[in-house]
Design a protein around this motif. Sequence first.
Motif, short mmCIF file in Angstrom:
data_model
loop_
_atom_site.label_atom_id
_atom_site.label_comp_id
_atom_site.label_asym_id
_atom_site.label_seq_id
_atom_site.Cartn_x
_atom_site.Cartn_y
_atom_site.Cartn_z
N ASP A 1 5.43 9.33 -1.95
CA ASP A 1 6.45 10.44 -2.45
C ASP A 1 5.59 11.63 -2.63
N HIS A 2 4.16 11.63 -2.84
CA HIS A 2 3.28 12.84 -3.00
C HIS A 2 2.93 13.14 -1.44
N GLY A 3 3.32 12.48 -0.39
CA GLY A 3 2.57 12.95 0.94
C GLY A 3 1.73 12.46 1.58
N TYR A 4 0.94 11.39 0.86
CA TYR A 4 -0.27 10.54 1.25
C TYR A 4 0.05 9.38 2.42
N HIS A 5 -0.59 9.61 3.27
CA HIS A 5 -0.90 8.24 4.11
C HIS A 5 -0.93 7.13 3.33
N VAL A 6 -0.55 6.09 3.33
CA VAL A 6 -0.67 4.96 2.48
C VAL A 6 -1.19 3.68 3.21
N VAL A 7 -2.42 3.09 2.71
CA VAL A 7 -2.77 1.89 3.44
C VAL A 7 -2.67 0.76 2.17
N ALA A 8 -2.07 -0.25 2.58
CA ALA A 8 -2.04 -1.26 1.24
C ALA A 8 -3.08 -2.38 1.90
N VAL A 9 -3.89 -2.85 1.32
CA VAL A 9 -5.01 -3.71 1.77
C VAL A 9 -4.61 -4.97 1.15
N THR A 10 -3.84 -5.65 1.89
CA THR A 10 -2.91 -6.79 1.33
C THR A 10 -3.83 -8.16 0.95
N ASP A 11 -4.81 -8.21 1.43
CA ASP A 11 -5.73 -9.55 0.80
C ASP A 11 -6.80 -9.08 -0.20
N ALA A 12 -6.65 -7.79 -0.48
CA ALA A 12 -7.47 -7.23 -1.96
C ALA A 12 -6.47 -6.95 -2.71
N MET A 13 -5.44 -7.68 -3.09
CA MET A 13 -4.52 -7.39 -4.30
C MET A 13 -3.82 -8.85 -4.39
N LEU B 1 -5.16 1.13 -0.86
CA LEU B 1 -4.89 0.66 -2.33
C LEU B 1 -5.26 -1.05 -2.26
N ALA B 2 -5.73 -1.25 -3.43
CA ALA B 2 -6.03 -2.57 -3.57
C ALA B 2 -5.86 -2.82 -5.27
N GLY B 3 -5.87 -4.27 -5.48
CA GLY B 3 -5.82 -4.18 -7.10
C GLY B 3 -4.79 -5.32 -7.52
N ILE B 4 -4.44 -5.20 -8.66
CA ILE B 4 -3.32 -5.99 -9.32
C ILE B 4 -2.46 -5.33 -10.27
N SER B 5 -1.38 -5.64 -10.31
CA SER B 5 -0.37 -6.79 -9.90
C SER B 5 0.17 -6.10 -8.58
N THR B 6 0.29 -6.69 -7.68
CA THR B 6 0.88 -6.29 -6.28
C THR B 6 2.00 -5.51 -6.44
#
Length: 188
Positions: free
Chosen positions: A140-152, A122-127
């Motif tokens: 909640d849907h069961g995906y592995h989540v990666v938050a790209v913290t400097d791309a948000m 994940l990337a984008g706005i608003s964090t």
Amino acid sequence: MTLTTIDPTPALVVIDLQKGFVPAHADGPTAAAVQRATHLAAAFRRHGLPVVLVTVTGRPPGRTEARRTARADAFPDGWTDLVDELDVQPTDHLITKRRRSAFHDTGLDTLLRDLGVTQVVLAGISTSSGVESTARSASDHGYHVVAVTDAMSDPDAESHRHSVERVLPKLGETATAAQVTDMVEATR
């Protein structure tokens, strides 16, 4: 930052980098987030990995105490257009949402499952709004989540910090755009 792996079929999901938001928040953090999201999209495309570009055209019904923006039908022309920097490609998947989460009533889950995706980057706005809500739904849907913290980014620096430090690590892993790109390159 705790990124451990990139799954065989991850998808980059970019939230709300549209002309109605980005110019209003064109400060240093937002400009940097757009640039990093653009580089991530290029890396995913280069390796034939799904890129999902999400825009928002409305807001949830119901009263809130926070200031409300104009009605969706009152947005100016071009408000929902993706920023030019993203260089939209024919292989990109476009999702339009009307709520905070990119999963709510959009078909995103079906699209990702049809593509065999198991990990959402994940990337984008608003964090603290669209990105965090989408991360919650992805988890909640069961995906592995990666938050790209400097791309948000977020118009409220404290809200961004709270999401990055307190919320997103509970929903998945966090990483920088460089870490994700390096791992995509190393695993392809």
